[in-house]
Design a protein around this motif. Sequence first.
Motif, PDB file in Angstrom:
ATOM      1  N   CYS A  70       0.893  -1.175  -0.035  1.00 61.05           N
ATOM      2  CA  CYS A  70      -0.047  -0.025   0.005  1.00 61.05           C
ATOM      3  C   CYS A  70       0.892   1.350   0.092  1.00 61.05           C
ATOM      4  O   CYS A  70       2.015   1.152   0.770  1.00 61.05           O
ATOM      5  CB  CYS A  70      -0.888  -0.127   1.158  1.00 61.05           C
ATOM      6  SG  CYS A  70      -2.089   1.462   1.398  1.00 61.05           S
ATOM      7  N   GLY A 155      -2.561   0.901   9.248  1.00 57.81           N
ATOM      8  CA  GLY A 155      -3.327   2.207   8.741  1.00 57.81           C
ATOM      9  C   GLY A 155      -3.539   3.162   9.753  1.00 57.81           C
ATOM     10  O   GLY A 155      -4.332   2.814  10.761  1.00 57.81           O
ATOM     11  N   PHE A 158      -7.959   5.988  10.619  1.00 60.71           N
ATOM     12  CA  PHE A 158      -9.209   5.736  11.111  1.00 60.71           C
ATOM     13  C   PHE A 158      -9.718   4.329  11.616  1.00 60.71           C
ATOM     14  O   PHE A 158      -8.652   3.719  12.149  1.00 60.71           O
ATOM     15  CB  PHE A 158     -10.181   5.277   9.535  1.00 60.71           C
ATOM     16  CG  PHE A 158      -9.766   3.821   9.210  1.00 60.71           C
ATOM     17  CD1 PHE A 158     -10.788   2.995   9.280  1.00 60.71           C
ATOM     18  CD2 PHE A 158      -8.633   3.595   8.531  1.00 60.71           C
ATOM     19  CE1 PHE A 158     -10.785   1.824   9.139  1.00 60.71           C
ATOM     20  CE2 PHE A 158      -8.522   2.303   7.938  1.00 60.71           C
ATOM     21  CZ  PHE A 158      -9.485   1.303   8.297  1.00 60.71           C
ATOM     22  N   CYS A 192     -11.146   2.065   4.969  1.00 61.99           N
ATOM     23  CA  CYS A 192     -10.694   1.175   3.675  1.00 61.99           C
ATOM     24  C   CYS A 192     -11.281  -0.581   3.731  1.00 61.99           C
ATOM     25  O   CYS A 192     -10.135  -1.038   4.213  1.00 61.99           O
ATOM     26  CB  CYS A 192      -9.148   1.106   3.285  1.00 61.99           C
ATOM     27  SG  CYS A 192      -8.885   2.899   2.620  1.00 61.99           S
ATOM     28  N   CYS A 280      -7.016  -2.282   8.444  1.00 59.47           N
ATOM     29  CA  CYS A 280      -7.758  -1.969   6.991  1.00 59.47           C
ATOM     30  C   CYS A 280      -7.114  -3.187   6.165  1.00 59.47           C
ATOM     31  O   CYS A 280      -6.768  -4.110   6.296  1.00 59.47           O
ATOM     32  CB  CYS A 280      -7.325  -0.738   6.813  1.00 59.47           C
ATOM     33  SG  CYS A 280      -5.556  -0.427   6.564  1.00 59.47           S
TER      34      CYS A 280
HETATM   35  S1  SF4 Z   1      -6.423   3.059   5.288  1.00 60.58           S
HETATM   36 FE1  SF4 Z   1      -6.300   2.708   3.187  1.00 60.58          FE
HETATM   37  S2  SF4 Z   1      -4.723   3.975   2.558  1.00 60.58           S
HETATM   38 FE2  SF4 Z   1      -4.488   3.815   4.708  1.00 60.58          FE
HETATM   39  S3  SF4 Z   1      -3.202   1.952   5.036  1.00 60.58           S
HETATM   40 FE3  SF4 Z   1      -5.170   1.450   4.827  1.00 60.58          FE
HETATM   41  S4  SF4 Z   1      -5.767   0.687   2.898  1.00 60.58           S
HETATM   42 FE4  SF4 Z   1      -3.759   1.918   2.844  1.00 60.58          FE
END
Ligand code: SF4
Length: 315
Positions: A70, A155, A158, A192, A280
């Motif tokens: 990613c 991630g 969030f 995500c 995520c």
């Molecule tokens: S939240 Fe989305 S952009 Fe961020 S690391 Fe996870 S998959 Fe990748």
Amino acid sequence: MVSASTGISQELLYQVGYEVNKRAAIVVPQDGLTAFGNAWERESKPLAHFILGKILENAKLAVADARPMCGDTGLPRYYVKVGNEARIDGGFVALERSLRRAVADVTQDIQLRANRVHPLTRKNPGNNLGVFAPNIDYSFEPDGDWIDIIAVHKGGLFGTDYRMLFPADGTDGIKRFLLDNMAEFARRGLSCPPVVVGVGLGGTKDQAVSLSKEAACLRLIGNRHPDPDVAVLEEELRELANKTGFGVMGVGGDTTALDVHIEIAYTHTGGMPIAISQFCTAYRRAVARIHADGEVEFREDPLWFTDYYRREGID
Ligand code: SF4
């Protein structure tokens, strides 16, 4: 490479810390690949099916090209489990120095995005290091002379939230919080999916948050809590999360959560603190054990939640 008399060397700690950090960034763990594959097979919505196929393809290409799977590094962190008889040459300060050096070097060598910045000035040292960065969390295990080093690239933006529930809220309150959490982060475009949801239930506020993150990142997908009541709730929450229909990347689909893991901690009689963390689509984790004789063993299962770690009584 080392002798038991001097302990595990700083150089070996660095090499293993480097390797697990790099693998975590590039190689999707097998339980993740299996879960994404199963989700792809059963997905009924064409767009979600297509994206899940691309997620699987991306995982293969990342390994073939030896590049991060990613573009967003998330926040690299380590979990370290130490056998009670393990000896480290230079002690835990040497261990932490090795892991910090590993993060800086991996960031440069495989061009991880340097995400860590000063929270006010936004100064970016460019190496994913900084004050309290990377996180290093510890647990201990009796009768072991080894050290487990687990790298996770989580991630960062969030999925983590906290709520103080009360005993009368019961499982309905827990389910309401899960739905609120998933809807809130999906609404803000900070999700995500498909995700692995970790729930920390009980303890103190800070324990609930830490446990939720460990539950999300440090158990294999499909693993169930040994307490049957908790295990039943894990299944119910997984079904509920998938009934939202958010689907992969929020485009609508059958799989929003690959799994839900709950960890519990005994808590204040008047409350039921709860926290949720989402791991995520960038499902990134690598695990290695360093034995006292210097042998290094890589494996898939973090084996973080042992009977000892979840102990209830004095021993
Ligand atoms: S939240 Fe989305 S952009 Fe961020 S690391 Fe996870 S998959 Fe990748």
